[in-house]
Design a protein around this motif. Structure first.
Motif, PDB file in Angstrom:
ATOM      1  N   ILE B 324      30.213  35.028  34.086  1.00  0.00           N
ATOM      2  CA  ILE B 324      30.794  34.778  35.395  1.00  0.00           C
ATOM      3  C   ILE B 324      30.183  35.723  36.416  1.00  0.00           C
ATOM      4  CG2 ILE B 324      32.921  34.939  36.711  1.00  0.00           C
ATOM      5  CD1 ILE B 324      34.081  34.268  33.701  1.00  0.00           C
ATOM      6  N   ASP B 325      29.663  35.148  37.447  1.00  0.00           N
ATOM      7  CA  ASP B 325      29.082  36.004  38.467  1.00  0.00           C
ATOM      8  C   ASP B 325      29.662  35.647  39.819  1.00  0.00           C
ATOM      9  OD1 ASP B 325      27.593  38.072  39.186  1.00  0.00           O
ATOM     10  OD2 ASP B 325      25.674  37.027  39.198  1.00  0.00           O
ATOM     11  N   ASP B 326      30.949  35.531  39.843  1.00  0.00           N
ATOM     12  CA  ASP B 326      31.588  35.098  41.071  1.00  0.00           C
ATOM     13  C   ASP B 326      32.644  36.131  41.463  1.00  0.00           C
ATOM     14  OD1 ASP B 326      31.691  33.208  43.094  1.00  0.00           O
ATOM     15  OD2 ASP B 326      33.495  32.313  42.257  1.00  0.00           O
ATOM     16  N   ILE B 335      47.485  40.037  44.271  1.00  0.00           N
ATOM     17  CA  ILE B 335      47.513  39.383  42.961  1.00  0.00           C
ATOM     18  C   ILE B 335      48.785  39.763  42.217  1.00  0.00           C
ATOM     19  CG2 ILE B 335      46.370  39.246  40.708  1.00  0.00           C
ATOM     20  CD1 ILE B 335      43.720  39.503  42.117  1.00  0.00           C
ATOM     21  N   ASP B 338      51.631  37.878  43.661  1.00  0.00           N
ATOM     22  CA  ASP B 338      51.546  36.470  43.239  1.00  0.00           C
ATOM     23  C   ASP B 338      52.108  36.280  41.840  1.00  0.00           C
ATOM     24  OD1 ASP B 338      50.371  35.545  45.484  1.00  0.00           O
ATOM     25  OD2 ASP B 338      48.340  35.340  44.650  1.00  0.00           O
ATOM     26  N   VAL B 339      51.592  37.101  40.916  1.00  0.00           N
ATOM     27  CA  VAL B 339      51.982  36.939  39.518  1.00  0.00           C
ATOM     28  C   VAL B 339      53.463  37.246  39.347  1.00  0.00           C
ATOM     29  CG1 VAL B 339      51.627  37.830  37.188  1.00  0.00           C
ATOM     30  CG2 VAL B 339      49.664  37.351  38.645  1.00  0.00           C
ATOM     31  N   ASN B 368      36.916  39.250  39.868  1.00  0.00           N
ATOM     32  CA  ASN B 368      37.160  37.825  39.946  1.00  0.00           C
ATOM     33  C   ASN B 368      38.670  37.619  39.980  1.00  0.00           C
ATOM     34  OD1 ASN B 368      37.748  35.118  38.761  1.00  0.00           O
ATOM     35  ND2 ASN B 368      35.536  34.994  38.978  1.00  0.00           N
ATOM     36  N   ARG B 369      39.151  37.030  41.079  1.00  0.00           N
ATOM     37  CA  ARG B 369      40.585  36.898  41.295  1.00  0.00           C
ATOM     38  C   ARG B 369      41.260  36.125  40.161  1.00  0.00           C
ATOM     39  NH1 ARG B 369      43.289  32.684  43.454  1.00  0.00           N
ATOM     40  NH2 ARG B 369      45.341  33.079  44.311  1.00  0.00           N
ATOM     41  N   GLU B 370      40.623  35.034  39.747  1.00  0.00           N
ATOM     42  CA  GLU B 370      41.173  34.207  38.673  1.00  0.00           C
ATOM     43  C   GLU B 370      41.398  35.013  37.405  1.00  0.00           C
ATOM     44  OE1 GLU B 370      41.675  30.835  38.265  1.00  0.00           O
ATOM     45  OE2 GLU B 370      41.532  30.612  40.431  1.00  0.00           O
ATOM     46  N   LEU B 371      40.362  35.764  37.037  1.00  0.00           N
ATOM     47  CA  LEU B 371      40.418  36.490  35.774  1.00  0.00           C
ATOM     48  C   LEU B 371      41.462  37.590  35.818  1.00  0.00           C
ATOM     49  CD1 LEU B 371      36.632  36.735  34.918  1.00  0.00           C
ATOM     50  CD2 LEU B 371      38.349  35.343  33.785  1.00  0.00           C
ATOM     51  N   GLY B 373      44.021  37.709  37.764  1.00  0.00           N
ATOM     52  CA  GLY B 373      45.322  37.033  37.804  1.00  0.00           C
ATOM     53  C   GLY B 373      45.761  36.624  36.407  1.00  0.00           C
ATOM     54  N   GLN B 374      44.818  36.053  35.677  1.00  0.00           N
ATOM     55  CA  GLN B 374      45.173  35.610  34.331  1.00  0.00           C
ATOM     56  C   GLN B 374      45.490  36.792  33.418  1.00  0.00           C
ATOM     57  OE1 GLN B 374      42.383  33.090  32.269  1.00  0.00           O
ATOM     58  NE2 GLN B 374      43.961  32.624  30.748  1.00  0.00           N
ATOM     59  N   LYS B 487      30.848  38.118  49.011  1.00  0.00           N
ATOM     60  CA  LYS B 487      30.565  37.781  47.612  1.00  0.00           C
ATOM     61  C   LYS B 487      29.373  38.586  47.124  1.00  0.00           C
ATOM     62  CE  LYS B 487      32.688  33.367  47.244  1.00  0.00           C
ATOM     63  NZ  LYS B 487      32.700  32.152  46.495  1.00  0.00           N
TER      64      LYS B 487
END
Lengths: 223, 489
Positions: B324-326, B335, B338-339, B368-371, B373-374, B487
């Motif tokens: 992942i390079d985002d 975050i 949110d969680v 990475n926000r998704e990661l 967050g997860q 980014k």
């Protein structure tokens, strides 16, 4: 609804064709990127389901090629690549939704049905109604049978999404993606708890249920 | 291991040093010959100046006393020991006076400086030749000839006079110089050969050690490492780099092997269950309700398997490090909020509380926000699932603070916690503690959190919350002044 499935794996393609027709839709199958592109170019379809890795022409190139030709049929990209940035590149290429293999057919069906409705372009309506439920998107107020219901901001956002897809099944992951903007798969029943809180607010004082649970798939708002 | 000479000749070190030695020797030779020639020329001009002085003196004698006095003077001077040469000869070769017995007679035909040093034979030491005693003769083989420079004059009565100086001394000097040079070159050559052999041999031996080690690695022994000396030179740097690379390859390999083992072990059970259930449903297909239930259970179990697969894939790709390079600049405060908001109702449903004390100050990290967050969601789910105390309601707290260049996101519960001995183990794939085996879960939650932390150059620390578990996700803070960075990819 008329669908085009561009998928090279014969078994998955046959399965999808059969499953979609059982759900009352017409599905055509193309087995490689070139023929899929040629069929999609006719603009005859309501939704395209495009596998990412295809022989002769890559799925993403099919999608960006269609977009470049001014064909805006909604596209759902199917992929075995499920990483966060794969999703981002898929959506950047012009896809409207992205689903990672393996997936449940019910999830795919729900997403495709939502996509097929989106065809009408951007939503301009500011007052949405489902049965006796009213949602004013300007003042962010919700009324049922003329009675104002107070919602938390997130509950409002959740209801807004459900109202906009009223009559359609929305899955838990769709809710997490669109209301919370996270793309993971929660293991516990977090979404169900949020739904039941919302449900208690919009159904408790009223006679008829409006927010229905679709067993094994998700939820549907229906008046 | 013996180093073979042919192999040595092929080595780069040898070829390079040979080239250097040759070049150096060539330069030295050119320099030496140049110096020698220069000093010879200087000697010659010095000799000429001396001869000039002598000639001037003799000219004065000739002016005052004429030829007879000149002859007398020359006769006297010829007897004195020294390097001067004198000769007065008649046209027929008869020597009138002087101390030269033999030389090339043609030399006296041309007036002025002899062009180059010439050979001559001296008539004994401190002896002059009396008039008419000898005729000038040509040099013969076996004469003890010397070299000299001279000036020739024609005297009015047809006689020739030669005034010169022996070059014996400068000639010898040049010989000594040449000898020294040859010696020096010889020593240099030998020394270079020695150094060349030692250096080349040493380098070659190290290269050979490296290739022996790589042979073993290629044969499958990934635990082999290249030898590193204490010198810290290029060889060591290269070996160190390769060793680190090997370590990484070993880790990845080990990870891959573990995944394969784990999949084999942990997925076989649910797959067998699915298969058995389908078989049972097929056996009593007369009961539609039982069949329906069996199918639903099959789907639920398959979904769980799919989730497990997705998690395994994600962990593997995170561990591979390039998946992942985002990454963007994300605000951990947001975050966390949110969680917290996402799970708060679920905690309440479970009869407990989920509180979030993160403050309002943004805490920026490059991630990475998704990661992230997860990962945080996994920690909260873990707490919800395994962190319930026996007698009181569960209380989960999410806190966020900055500490020493790191953002520390803590999820703490008041449950049974994890015994210190087990804390390292629970982050491994598919590891589930005995007490939790009965509860749902794949045993991948903490592995994913750890993988996310490591992917972001951070780490996952499991602490005692006394009572309960405090899981800390530490991520490096975005350096000040880069907050507006977009980014990275």
């Amino acid at each position: 609804m008329k669908l085009l499935i561009i998928e090279d794996d014969r078994e998955s393609a046959d399965y999808l064709e059969k499953a979609f027709s059982e759900a009352g839709h017409t599905a055509h199958v193309a087995r490689d990127g070139e023929s899929g592109f040629a069929l999609a170019e006719t603009g005859d379809y309501d939704v395209l389901v495009v596998d990412r890795m295809l022989p002769r022409r890559d799925g993403l190139s099919v999608v960006s090629g269609l977009r470049a030709k001014g064909i805006h049929t909604p596209v759902l990209i199917l992929s075995a690549l499920g990483e966060v940035d794969d999703r981002v590149t898929g959506l950047r290429a012009g896809g409207d939704d992205y689903l990672t293999k393996p997936y449940a057919f019910s999830e795919l069906l729900a997403r495709v049905e939502v996509l097929s409705r989106r065809k009408g372009g951007p939503e301009v309506e500011t007052m949405l109604r489902v049965g006796d439920l009213e949602l004013d998107r300007l003042s962010h107020t919700v009324k049922r049978a003329g009675q104002t219901i107070l919602l938390q901001p997130r509950e409002y956002k959740l209801l807004d999404y459900l109202v906009r897809h009223a009559g359609q099944v929305v899955t838990r992951t769709m809710l997490l993606e669109n209301v919370w903007e996270y793309h993971f798969d929660p293991q516990t029943n977090v979404i169900d708890v949020h739904i039941s809180r919302l449900r208690s607010k919009i159904e408790r004082d009223f006679d008829t249920p409006i927010l229905h649970t679709v067993r094994g798939v998700g939820y549907m708002l229906k008046g | 291991m013996a180093v073979q000479l042919p192999a040595m000749m092929r080595s780069t070190a040898t070829r390079l040093s040979a080239l250097f030695v040759l070049l150096f020797m060539a330069c030295a030779l050119v320099l030496v010959f140049y110096m020698t020639a220069l000093s010879a020329r200087m000697m010659a001009s010095q000799t000429r100046a001396t001869i000039d002085e002598e000639v001037a003196e003799l000219a004065a004698v000739y002016r005052h006393g004429g030829l007879p006095r000149l002859i007398r003077t020359l006769d006297r001077r010829s007897r004195q020991p020294g390097a001067y040469l004198y000769l007065v000869a008649a046209r027929d070769g008869r020597i009138l006076t002087g101390n030269v017995e033999a030389l090339d007679p043609d030399l006296l035909d041309r007036e002025g400086w002899t062009e180059k040093p010439f050979a001559y034979l001296r008539h004994g030491d401190s002896q002059a030749i009396r008039s008419g005693e000898l005729n000038l003769r040509a040099l013969l083989e076996g004469d003890d000839a010397h070299h000299a420079m001279a000036q020739v004059f024609m005297l009015p009565n047809g006689m020739a006079m030669l005034v010169g100086r022996d070059l014996g001394e400068p000639e010898r000097l040049r010989d000594i110089t040449r000898q020294a040079i040859v010696m020096a070159l010889g020593i240099m050559g030998l020394g270079s050969l020695l150094i060349w052999y030692l250096v080349g041999r040493r380098g070659l031996m190290r290269v050979e050690k490296v290739s022996v080690a790589t042979d073993r690695i290629m044969a499958g022994d990934l635990s082999q490492r290249l030898p590193v000396t204490s010198a810290g030179d290029e060889f060591d740097q290269l070996s160190n780099g390769i060793n680190i690379m090997l370590g990484r390859i070993g880790e990845l390999n080990e990870g891959l092997k573990n995944v394969a083992d784990n999949i084999a072990h942990d997925l076989k059970t649910p797959l067998t269950r699915i298969r058995n259930r389908a078989e049972a449903a097929l056996a009593n297909h007369d009961d539609p309700e039982a069949t329906r239930i069996a199918l639903e259970q099959t789907i639920a179990e398959s979904d769980q398997l799919i989730r497990t697969f997705a998690a395994i894939l994600r962990i593997s790709r995170l561990e591979a490090g390039n998946a992942i390079d985002d990454r963007t600049t994300v605000n951990l405060t947001e975050i966390a909020a949110d969680v917290c908001e996402l799970y708060e109702p679920a905690a309440e449903e479970a009869g407990g509380t989920l509180t979030c004390e993160v403050g309002a100050e943004p805490v920026m990290v490059c991630a990475n926000r998704e990661l992230v967050g997860q990962a945080l969601a996994n920690l909260v789910e873990n707490a919800l699932r395994h962190g319930t105390p026996e007698r009181e309601p569960i209380a989960i707290g999410i806190t966020l603070r900055k500490n020493d260049g790191q953002a520390v996101l803590t999820v703490a519960d008041n449950g049974p916690g994890i015994p210190p001995a087990e804390r390292g183990r629970v982050t491994e794939r598919f590891v589930r503690l005995e007490e939790s085996r009965s509860r749902p879960g794949s045993g991948l939650g903490l592995s994913l959190v750890k993988a996310v932390a490591q992917f972001h150059q951070g780490r996952l620390v499991l602490d005692d919350n006394a009572p309960g578990l405090a899981a800390r996700l530490c991520l490096p803070l975005q350096p000040e002044g880069k907050k507006s960075a977009g980014k990275s990819a």
